[in-house]
Design a protein around this motif. Structure first.
Motif, PDB file in Angstrom:
ATOM      1  N   MET A   1       0.851  -1.197   0.000  1.00 35.46           N
ATOM      2  CA  MET A   1       0.000   0.000   0.000  1.00 35.46           C
ATOM      3  C   MET A   1       0.882   1.241   0.000  1.00 35.46           C
ATOM      4  SD  MET A   1      -2.740   1.198   2.908  1.00 35.46           S
ATOM      5  CE  MET A   1      -3.771  -0.247   2.650  1.00 35.46           C
ATOM      6  N   THR A   2       0.689   2.131  -0.945  1.00 37.82           N
ATOM      7  CA  THR A   2       1.471   3.356  -0.989  1.00 37.82           C
ATOM      8  C   THR A   2       0.839   4.402  -0.085  1.00 37.82           C
ATOM      9  OG1 THR A   2       0.194   4.187  -2.864  1.00 37.82           O
ATOM     10  CG2 THR A   2       2.142   2.884  -3.367  1.00 37.82           C
ATOM     11  N   THR A   3       1.615   5.465   0.210  1.00 38.63           N
ATOM     12  CA  THR A   3       1.146   6.489   1.126  1.00 38.63           C
ATOM     13  C   THR A   3      -0.139   7.140   0.641  1.00 38.63           C
ATOM     14  OG1 THR A   3       3.409   6.948   1.796  1.00 38.63           O
ATOM     15  CG2 THR A   3       1.770   8.612   2.308  1.00 38.63           C
ATOM     16  N   ASP A   4      -0.257   7.388  -0.677  1.00 43.15           N
ATOM     17  CA  ASP A   4      -1.438   8.082  -1.177  1.00 43.15           C
ATOM     18  C   ASP A   4      -2.679   7.202  -1.203  1.00 43.15           C
ATOM     19  OD1 ASP A   4      -0.683   6.427  -3.180  1.00 43.15           O
ATOM     20  OD2 ASP A   4      -0.644   7.921  -4.775  1.00 43.15           O
ATOM     21  N   GLN A   5      -2.516   5.897  -0.906  1.00 38.90           N
ATOM     22  CA  GLN A   5      -3.659   5.002  -0.844  1.00 38.90           C
ATOM     23  C   GLN A   5      -4.229   4.897   0.569  1.00 38.90           C
ATOM     24  OE1 GLN A   5      -1.597   1.584  -2.618  1.00 38.90           O
ATOM     25  NE2 GLN A   5      -3.095   1.606  -4.275  1.00 38.90           N
ATOM     26  N   ILE A   6      -3.509   5.421   1.548  1.00 43.96           N
ATOM     27  CA  ILE A   6      -3.970   5.349   2.919  1.00 43.96           C
ATOM     28  C   ILE A   6      -5.130   6.311   3.109  1.00 43.96           C
ATOM     29  CG2 ILE A   6      -3.345   5.707   5.335  1.00 43.96           C
ATOM     30  CD1 ILE A   6      -0.504   4.917   4.637  1.00 43.96           C
ATOM     31  N   LYS A   7      -6.276   5.791   3.481  1.00 46.02           N
ATOM     32  CA  LYS A   7      -7.457   6.624   3.645  1.00 46.02           C
ATOM     33  C   LYS A   7      -7.335   7.452   4.922  1.00 46.02           C
ATOM     34  CE  LYS A   7     -10.377   3.113   1.465  1.00 46.02           C
ATOM     35  NZ  LYS A   7     -11.524   2.195   1.651  1.00 46.02           N
ATOM     36  N   ARG A   8      -8.137   8.496   5.005  1.00 47.49           N
ATOM     37  CA  ARG A   8      -8.158   9.284   6.217  1.00 47.49           C
ATOM     38  C   ARG A   8      -9.585   9.399   6.741  1.00 47.49           C
ATOM     39  NH1 ARG A   8      -9.807  14.600   6.473  1.00 47.49           N
ATOM     40  NH2 ARG A   8     -10.445  15.575   4.507  1.00 47.49           N
ATOM     41  N   ARG A   9      -9.690   9.621   8.019  1.00 51.07           N
ATOM     42  CA  ARG A   9     -10.986   9.891   8.628  1.00 51.07           C
ATOM     43  C   ARG A   9     -11.134  11.405   8.722  1.00 51.07           C
ATOM     44  NH1 ARG A   9     -10.484   6.760  12.625  1.00 51.07           N
ATOM     45  NH2 ARG A   9     -11.851   5.072  11.963  1.00 51.07           N
ATOM     46  N   GLY A  10     -12.328  11.911   8.466  1.00 47.56           N
ATOM     47  CA  GLY A  10     -12.547  13.347   8.456  1.00 47.56           C
ATOM     48  C   GLY A  10     -12.445  13.983   9.833  1.00 47.56           C
ATOM     49  N   LEU A  11     -12.383  15.295   9.828  1.00 44.13           N
ATOM     50  CA  LEU A  11     -12.286  16.079  11.053  1.00 44.13           C
ATOM     51  C   LEU A  11     -13.595  16.795  11.351  1.00 44.13           C
ATOM     52  CD1 LEU A  11      -8.861  17.821  10.348  1.00 44.13           C
ATOM     53  CD2 LEU A  11      -9.251  16.083  12.107  1.00 44.13           C
ATOM     54  N   LEU A  12     -13.846  17.038  12.620  1.00 44.42           N
ATOM     55  CA  LEU A  12     -14.904  17.938  13.044  1.00 44.42           C
ATOM     56  C   LEU A  12     -14.220  19.268  13.320  1.00 44.42           C
ATOM     57  CD1 LEU A  12     -15.950  14.998  13.714  1.00 44.42           C
ATOM     58  CD2 LEU A  12     -17.379  16.072  15.450  1.00 44.42           C
ATOM     59  N   ILE A  13     -14.298  20.187  12.381  1.00 50.99           N
ATOM     60  CA  ILE A  13     -13.591  21.462  12.487  1.00 50.99           C
ATOM     61  C   ILE A  13     -14.513  22.489  13.142  1.00 50.99           C
ATOM     62  CG2 ILE A  13     -12.391  23.295  11.246  1.00 50.99           C
ATOM     63  CD1 ILE A  13     -11.945  21.278   8.964  1.00 50.99           C
ATOM     64  N   ILE A  14     -14.143  22.909  14.341  1.00 52.52           N
ATOM     65  CA  ILE A  14     -14.929  23.890  15.087  1.00 52.52           C
ATOM     66  C   ILE A  14     -14.286  25.262  14.920  1.00 52.52           C
ATOM     67  CG2 ILE A  14     -15.710  24.610  17.366  1.00 52.52           C
ATOM     68  CD1 ILE A  14     -15.567  21.617  18.179  1.00 52.52           C
ATOM     69  N   LEU A  15     -15.054  26.203  14.409  1.00 46.93           N
ATOM     70  CA  LEU A  15     -14.573  27.563  14.208  1.00 46.93           C
ATOM     71  C   LEU A  15     -15.445  28.500  15.040  1.00 46.93           C
ATOM     72  CD1 LEU A  15     -12.348  28.894  12.485  1.00 46.93           C
ATOM     73  CD2 LEU A  15     -14.073  29.338  10.738  1.00 46.93           C
TER      74      LEU A  15
ATOM     75  N   LEU B   1       4.201  -3.876   6.417  1.00 52.58           N
ATOM     76  CA  LEU B   1       5.644  -3.639   6.509  1.00 52.58           C
ATOM     77  C   LEU B   1       6.309  -4.693   7.387  1.00 52.58           C
ATOM     78  CD1 LEU B   1       5.757   0.256   6.946  1.00 52.58           C
ATOM     79  CD2 LEU B   1       6.185  -1.067   4.860  1.00 52.58           C
ATOM     80  N   GLN B   2       5.628  -5.067   8.472  1.00 51.35           N
ATOM     81  CA  GLN B   2       6.172  -6.094   9.358  1.00 51.35           C
ATOM     82  C   GLN B   2       6.290  -7.428   8.633  1.00 51.35           C
ATOM     83  OE1 GLN B   2       3.742  -6.977  12.771  1.00 51.35           O
ATOM     84  NE2 GLN B   2       5.343  -8.127  13.805  1.00 51.35           N
ATOM     85  N   THR B   3       5.253  -7.776   7.849  1.00 51.68           N
ATOM     86  CA  THR B   3       5.284  -9.019   7.082  1.00 51.68           C
ATOM     87  C   THR B   3       6.426  -9.001   6.077  1.00 51.68           C
ATOM     88  OG1 THR B   3       2.883  -9.307   7.291  1.00 51.68           O
ATOM     89  CG2 THR B   3       3.985 -10.500   5.511  1.00 51.68           C
ATOM     90  N   GLN B   4       6.575  -7.886   5.403  1.00 52.47           N
ATOM     91  CA  GLN B   4       7.657  -7.766   4.426  1.00 52.47           C
ATOM     92  C   GLN B   4       9.018  -7.856   5.091  1.00 52.47           C
ATOM     93  OE1 GLN B   4       6.621  -4.001   2.677  1.00 52.47           O
ATOM     94  NE2 GLN B   4       5.211  -4.902   1.174  1.00 52.47           N
ATOM     95  N   PHE B   5       9.123  -7.256   6.280  1.00 52.14           N
ATOM     96  CA  PHE B   5      10.397  -7.330   7.012  1.00 52.14           C
ATOM     97  C   PHE B   5      10.723  -8.758   7.412  1.00 52.14           C
ATOM     98  CE2 PHE B   5      12.888  -7.110  10.933  1.00 52.14           C
ATOM     99  CZ  PHE B   5      13.928  -6.278  10.537  1.00 52.14           C
ATOM    100  N   GLU B   6       9.688  -9.485   7.881  1.00 48.49           N
ATOM    101  CA  GLU B   6       9.911 -10.866   8.306  1.00 48.49           C
ATOM    102  C   GLU B   6      10.299 -11.753   7.131  1.00 48.49           C
ATOM    103  OE1 GLU B   6       6.221 -11.745  10.156  1.00 48.49           O
ATOM    104  OE2 GLU B   6       6.733 -10.781  12.065  1.00 48.49           O
ATOM    105  N   GLU B   7       9.795 -11.428   5.932  1.00 46.87           N
ATOM    106  CA  GLU B   7      10.134 -12.225   4.745  1.00 46.87           C
ATOM    107  C   GLU B   7      11.585 -12.049   4.332  1.00 46.87           C
ATOM    108  OE1 GLU B   7       7.305 -10.872   1.928  1.00 46.87           O
ATOM    109  OE2 GLU B   7       5.686 -12.173   2.644  1.00 46.87           O
TER     110      GLU B   7
END
Length: 217
Positions: free
Chosen positions: A1-15, A209-215
């Protein structure tokens, strides 16, 4: 999984800010900047005004239904203002942030406190806007041409109570220049979106990453 494929959870932005500090203008600019930022549509017990659309401007409901939602814990925050109830329903906000969209709240310090103490409180980003001076705050209220002298006086009296809550927010900005403050807000939002908590897929990525490291062993 590349960095740009990592999803994000939205923010509750209080102004939050005292009236006249530029909150509404900056909120509009933030929405124009990023389509992933949406205004929270409040629920209210008041009647719809001409041109208002249910679900777009407000969720219009009866007082009994509103109180039922509060009793069932379905409101992130709520208040009684000028004889009517107003509040932020939790379900549409939760759906939005789980889909990676930010929800913007234009609320006072009491509503901000309720949201921070809610089930979604861990995903909040609270920002308070200060005016450069009380003289400038008064000038802005007058120059808007929206309120009578009496209303302006009431807003000015209320402003100190609001300003005195400044230290309960994550970030506090002095809005002495709209363009500069807008840039600061964008920087804060972009950085906060990268918080570990806002990236739910990071755990799976680290396991990969852990799996890849162990391999390699």
């Amino acid at each position: 999984m590349t960095t740009d494929q990592i999803k994000r959870r939205g923010l509750l932005i209080i102004l939050s800010s005292p009236s006249g500090a530029g909150k509404s203008t900056l909120a509009t600019r933030l929405r124009a900047w990023d389509n992933d930022i949406a205004f929270s549509v409040s629920g209210t017990t008041r009647k719809a005004r001409p041109g208002e659309v249910d679900g777009q401007h407000y969720h219009f409901t009866s007082e009994a239904d509103f109180k039922g939602m509060v009793a069932r814990g379905e409101m992130l925050e709520h208040a009684h203002v000028f004889g009517h109830f107003y509040g932020s329903p939790q379900r549409p906000v939760e759906d939005a942030i789980n889909a990676g969209r930010d929800v913007l709240f234009d609320i006072d310090w009491q509503g901000a406190q309720q949201i921070r103490n809610s089930a979604l409180g861990a995903h909040t980003l609270s920002i308070f806007l200060l005016p450069p001076s009380i003289t400038e705050l008064h000038r802005r209220l007058v120059s808007r041409g929206q309120d009578s002298d009496e209303v302006i006086e009431k807003r000015m009296r209320k402003s100190w109570d609001e300003i005195s809550r400044w230290d309960s927010y994550d970030f506090v900005l002095v809005n002495d220049d709209l363009d500069h403050t807008e840039d600061q807000l964008k920087t804060i939002i972009k950085a906060t979106r990268l918080r570990r908590l806002q990236q739910p897929d990071l755990t799976d990525h680290v396991r990969l990453l852990q799996t890849q490291f162990e391999e390699l062993e």
